[in-house]
Design an enzyme around this catalytic site. Structure first.
Site, PDB file in Angstrom:
ATOM      1  N   PHE A   1       0.841  -1.207   0.000  1.00 21.08           N
ATOM      2  CA  PHE A   1       0.000   0.000   0.000  1.00 21.08           C
ATOM      3  C   PHE A   1       0.872   1.252   0.000  1.00 21.08           C
ATOM      4  O   PHE A   1       0.635   2.193  -0.759  1.00 21.08           O
ATOM      5  CB  PHE A   1      -0.919  -0.014   1.229  1.00 21.08           C
ATOM      6  CG  PHE A   1      -1.807   1.193   1.320  1.00 21.08           C
ATOM      7  CD1 PHE A   1      -3.047   1.211   0.696  1.00 21.08           C
ATOM      8  CD2 PHE A   1      -1.402   2.332   2.005  1.00 21.08           C
ATOM      9  CE1 PHE A   1      -3.863   2.340   0.755  1.00 21.08           C
ATOM     10  CE2 PHE A   1      -2.205   3.463   2.064  1.00 21.08           C
ATOM     11  CZ  PHE A   1      -3.437   3.466   1.440  1.00 21.08           C
TER      12      PHE A   1
ATOM     13  N   ASP B   1      -3.377   0.581  -4.640  1.00 18.67           N
ATOM     14  CA  ASP B   1      -2.783  -0.700  -4.245  1.00 18.67           C
ATOM     15  C   ASP B   1      -3.594  -1.836  -4.876  1.00 18.67           C
ATOM     16  O   ASP B   1      -4.387  -2.505  -4.225  1.00 18.67           O
ATOM     17  CB  ASP B   1      -2.797  -0.778  -2.711  1.00 18.67           C
ATOM     18  CG  ASP B   1      -2.102  -2.014  -2.171  1.00 18.67           C
ATOM     19  OD1 ASP B   1      -1.325  -2.634  -2.914  1.00 18.67           O
ATOM     20  OD2 ASP B   1      -2.354  -2.363  -1.002  1.00 18.67           O
TER      21      ASP B   1
ATOM     22  N   ASP C   1       5.648  -7.524   2.087  1.00 15.86           N
ATOM     23  CA  ASP C   1       4.248  -7.685   1.699  1.00 15.86           C
ATOM     24  C   ASP C   1       4.236  -8.052   0.219  1.00 15.86           C
ATOM     25  O   ASP C   1       4.354  -7.171  -0.639  1.00 15.86           O
ATOM     26  CB  ASP C   1       3.541  -6.342   1.946  1.00 15.86           C
ATOM     27  CG  ASP C   1       2.105  -6.314   1.472  1.00 15.86           C
ATOM     28  OD1 ASP C   1       1.558  -7.383   1.153  1.00 15.86           O
ATOM     29  OD2 ASP C   1       1.536  -5.204   1.430  1.00 15.86           O
TER      30      ASP C   1
ATOM     31  N   ARG D   1      -1.784 -14.859   4.889  1.00 17.04           N
ATOM     32  CA  ARG D   1      -2.785 -13.834   5.252  1.00 17.04           C
ATOM     33  C   ARG D   1      -4.128 -14.232   4.672  1.00 17.04           C
ATOM     34  O   ARG D   1      -4.236 -14.446   3.459  1.00 17.04           O
ATOM     35  CB  ARG D   1      -2.316 -12.495   4.699  1.00 17.04           C
ATOM     36  CG  ARG D   1      -3.381 -11.407   4.594  1.00 17.04           C
ATOM     37  CD  ARG D   1      -2.708 -10.092   4.243  1.00 17.04           C
ATOM     38  NE  ARG D   1      -3.639  -9.064   3.851  1.00 17.04           N
ATOM     39  CZ  ARG D   1      -3.275  -7.794   3.601  1.00 17.04           C
ATOM     40  NH1 ARG D   1      -1.996  -7.440   3.712  1.00 17.04           N
ATOM     41  NH2 ARG D   1      -4.153  -6.901   3.244  1.00 17.04           N
TER      42      ARG D   1
ATOM     43  N   HIS E   1      -6.791 -10.109   8.764  1.00 21.83           N
ATOM     44  CA  HIS E   1      -7.044  -8.689   8.489  1.00 21.83           C
ATOM     45  C   HIS E   1      -8.538  -8.407   8.598  1.00 21.83           C
ATOM     46  O   HIS E   1      -9.363  -9.275   8.299  1.00 21.83           O
ATOM     47  CB  HIS E   1      -6.533  -8.347   7.083  1.00 21.83           C
ATOM     48  CG  HIS E   1      -6.187  -6.898   6.904  1.00 21.83           C
ATOM     49  ND1 HIS E   1      -5.952  -6.042   7.943  1.00 21.83           N
ATOM     50  CD2 HIS E   1      -6.025  -6.146   5.766  1.00 21.83           C
ATOM     51  CE1 HIS E   1      -5.657  -4.844   7.481  1.00 21.83           C
ATOM     52  NE2 HIS E   1      -5.699  -4.871   6.163  1.00 21.83           N
TER      53      HIS E   1
HETATM   54  C1  SPV Z   1      -0.231  -2.860   3.247  1.00 24.64           C
HETATM   55  O1  SPV Z   1       0.251  -2.043   4.046  1.00 24.64           O
HETATM   56  O2  SPV Z   1       0.120  -2.932   2.064  1.00 24.64           O
HETATM   57  C2  SPV Z   1      -1.268  -3.810   3.699  1.00 24.64           C
HETATM   58  C3  SPV Z   1      -2.148  -3.407   4.798  1.00 24.64           C
HETATM   59  O3  SPV Z   1      -1.373  -4.855   3.103  1.00 24.64           O
HETATM   60  S1  SPV Z   1      -3.648  -2.819   4.137  1.00 24.64           S
HETATM   61  O4  SPV Z   1      -3.342  -1.769   3.170  1.00 24.64           O
HETATM   62  O5  SPV Z   1      -4.444  -2.318   5.253  1.00 24.64           O
HETATM   63  O6  SPV Z   1      -4.335  -3.930   3.482  1.00 24.64           O
HETATM   64 MG    MG Z   2      -0.518  -4.809   1.223  1.00 26.81          MG
END
Ligand code: SPV
Ligand code: MG
Length: 290
Positions: A44, A54, A81, A155, A186
């Site tokens: 993200f 994202d 990630d 995840r 999540h």
């Molecule tokens: C990220 O930080 O890329 C994540 C968390 O995967 S979220 O954006 O909340 O899905």
């Molecule tokens: Mg992410």
């Protein structure tokens, strides 16, 4: 000690570890100085850094390049990630060897289809992979890692996809059966009720990871009382903090017609020199430049 080993050692010593999102070497250095236990190479944050959503728009190469740059400027372990793993289990094999070589200590792979849809957006079209297919991706990751301390974190987006706790627990157990070291659960709910309920119901062997982006009121002290949760990832706080500061400063410069006011409220350039280790450059100049 390898960073992956030190990440495992840190988790063995501490009941809950704190991982800060980093989108650049600068943000990684600041997170290390602030006292975090590790870094989250957030999809993200990097997407936002490029001004993009994202949604699997940035490439593995772009993410790896930034991860390498971060790894070169900090001693903290990095949790990468890798979204969906860039495709199927074959893509995961390639990704794991690349990320391990780039300096990651752990990866998080999520059970969504490629291309992914960002998790927290209202009305996001969230599609999950068949459990067996995602198990294959976890098995591929576990079979590929060279360092046995390298963590493979699965995840599940079952709660994000509104499939409910029973499905989330079922998927999490299936991923542990496939070899996942930890489970990231999540939630996009604005309060931590889903996460609290899941962590109480979880009887699986693997510890849990949470990302309190949507439910900021869940404090670390409370998390410790829930049991099972061993890692907290502050998933978008780096880029939001940076954007807050830039937005405010840039607007003030336009409003004030110059930098005469803002300069007192931002870091002096000497502080940036310190972060850049200009003292080492000065010493090298004195030693080597004639
Ligand atoms: C990220 O930080 O890329 C994540 C968390 O995967 S979220 O954006 O909340 O899905
Ligand atoms: Mg992410």
């Amino acid at each position: 000690m390898s960073p992956a080993k030190s990440l495992r050692a840190c988790m063995a010593e501490t009941s809950l570890i704190h991982i800060m999102a980093a989108h650049s070497p600068l943000s990684a250095i600041l997170a290390e100085e602030a006292g975090f236990d590790g870094l989250w190479a957030s999809g993200f944050e990097l997407s936002a850094l490029y001004g993009l959503a994202d949604m699997s728009l940035i490439s593995m190469t772009q993410h790896l390049d930034m991860l390498r740059a971060i790894a070169g400027r900090t001693r903290l372990p990095i949790v990468a990630d890798i979204d969906t793993g860039y495709g199927n289990a074959i893509n995961v094999i390639h990704a794991i060897s690349e990320y391990e070589r780039a300096g990651a200590s752990a990866v998080v792979i999520e059970d969504k289809t490629f291309p992914k849809v960002t998790s927290l957006v209202a009305g996001g079209r969230q599609e999950l992979l068949r459990i067996e297919e995602f198990q294959g991706k976890i098995k591929a990751a576990v079979a590929t890692r060279q360092d046995p301390d390298f963590l493979v974190i699965a995840r599940t987006e079952a709660l994000i996809a509104d499939l409910g706790e029973v499905e989330a627990l079922h998927r999490a157990q299936a991923y542990v059966d496939a070899g996942a070291d930890m489970i990231l659960i999540h939630s996009k709910k604005k309060d931590p009720s889903e996460i609290e309920s899941f962590s109480r119901a979880w009887t699986g062997f693997a510890p849990l990871v949470i990302v309190p982006n949507a439910y900021p009121d869940l404090k670390a002290e409370r998390v410790k009382t829930l049991g099972n949760i061993r890692m907290m990832i502050y998933g978008n706080y780096g880029i939001r903090a940076a954007a807050t500061a830039m937005q405010e400063t840039f607007r003030r410069i336009i409003a004030d017609g110059g930098v005469q006011n803002v300069h007192k409220d931002i870091l002096p350039v000497e502080e940036i020199f310190r972060i850049q280790k200009m003292n080492e450059i000065k010493a090298a100049e004195a030693r080597f430049l004639c």
